[in-house]
Scaffold this active site. Structure first.
Site, mmCIF file in Angstrom:
data_model
loop_
_atom_site.group_PDB
_atom_site.id
_atom_site.type_symbol
_atom_site.label_atom_id
_atom_site.label_comp_id
_atom_site.label_asym_id
_atom_site.label_seq_id
_atom_site.Cartn_x
_atom_site.Cartn_y
_atom_site.Cartn_z
ATOM 1 N N ASP A 296 -24.595 -3.096 2.034
ATOM 2 C CA ASP A 296 -23.495 -3.204 2.071
ATOM 3 C C ASP A 296 -22.913 -4.153 0.837
ATOM 4 O O ASP A 296 -23.665 -4.801 0.265
ATOM 5 C CB ASP A 296 -22.295 -3.380 3.140
ATOM 6 C CG ASP A 296 -22.107 -4.795 3.718
ATOM 7 O OD1 ASP A 296 -22.943 -5.623 3.170
ATOM 8 O OD2 ASP A 296 -21.409 -4.764 4.875
ATOM 9 N N GLY B 192 -25.171 -9.037 9.217
ATOM 10 C CA GLY B 192 -26.221 -8.525 9.736
ATOM 11 C C GLY B 192 -26.229 -7.875 10.921
ATOM 12 O O GLY B 192 -27.060 -7.315 11.408
ATOM 13 N N ILE B 193 -25.135 -8.063 11.611
ATOM 14 C CA ILE B 193 -25.029 -7.210 12.915
ATOM 15 C C ILE B 193 -24.481 -5.824 12.861
ATOM 16 O O ILE B 193 -25.129 -5.133 13.254
ATOM 17 C CB ILE B 193 -23.638 -8.078 13.818
ATOM 18 C CG1 ILE B 193 -24.401 -9.558 13.798
ATOM 19 C CG2 ILE B 193 -23.522 -7.581 15.105
ATOM 20 C CD1 ILE B 193 -23.419 -10.591 14.312
ATOM 21 N N CYS C 274 -26.237 -6.672 5.514
ATOM 22 C CA CYS C 274 -24.844 -6.632 5.308
ATOM 23 C C CYS C 274 -24.450 -8.206 5.579
ATOM 24 O O CYS C 274 -25.269 -9.027 5.417
ATOM 25 C CB CYS C 274 -24.022 -5.789 6.396
ATOM 26 S SG CYS C 274 -24.158 -6.499 8.029
#
Length: 77
Positions: free
Chosen positions: A8, A68-69, A65
Site C-alpha cells: 500500500d 504489516g498487520i 503495508c
C-alpha cells in the site's frame, strides 16, 4: 522463481528498496502495485499478490503495508 510484490502507500518506499535488491540478485519479480505514494486500499493489493501465487504465476509473494498487520490479515483470507 518469480516473486509477486505489492504494497500500500505506507510501504511504497520499502517496496522500492526490495525491488532494487531483487534486481541486484537477479530474481524475477512482478510488481502488482501500488505504483505511487498515493493512498490505496491494502486488501486489493494483498488479493493481487495472493492470486498471483495461487495461480502459480509467481512462486512466492511479498506484501508490505505501513504496519504489516492489515495487509497480512487480508492476504490470509
Amino acid at each position: 522463481m518469480r516473486i509477486a510484490i505489492g504494497s500500500d502507500h505506507g510501504g511504497f518506499n520499502l517496496k522500492a528498496e526490495i525491488k532494487n535488491l531483487l534486481t541486484e540478485l537477479q530474481i524475477d519479480f512482478h510488481d502488482v502495485g501500488t505504483h505511487s505514494g498515493e493512498a490505496v486500499d491494502y486488501p486489493e493489493i494483498a488479493e493481487l499478490v495472493g492470486k498471483s501465487v495461487i495461480s502459480e504465476e509467481c512462486t512466492q509473494g511479498i506484501i508490505i503495508c505501513g504496519t504489516g498487520i492489515g495487509i497480512s490479515i487480508a492476504a490470509n483470507k
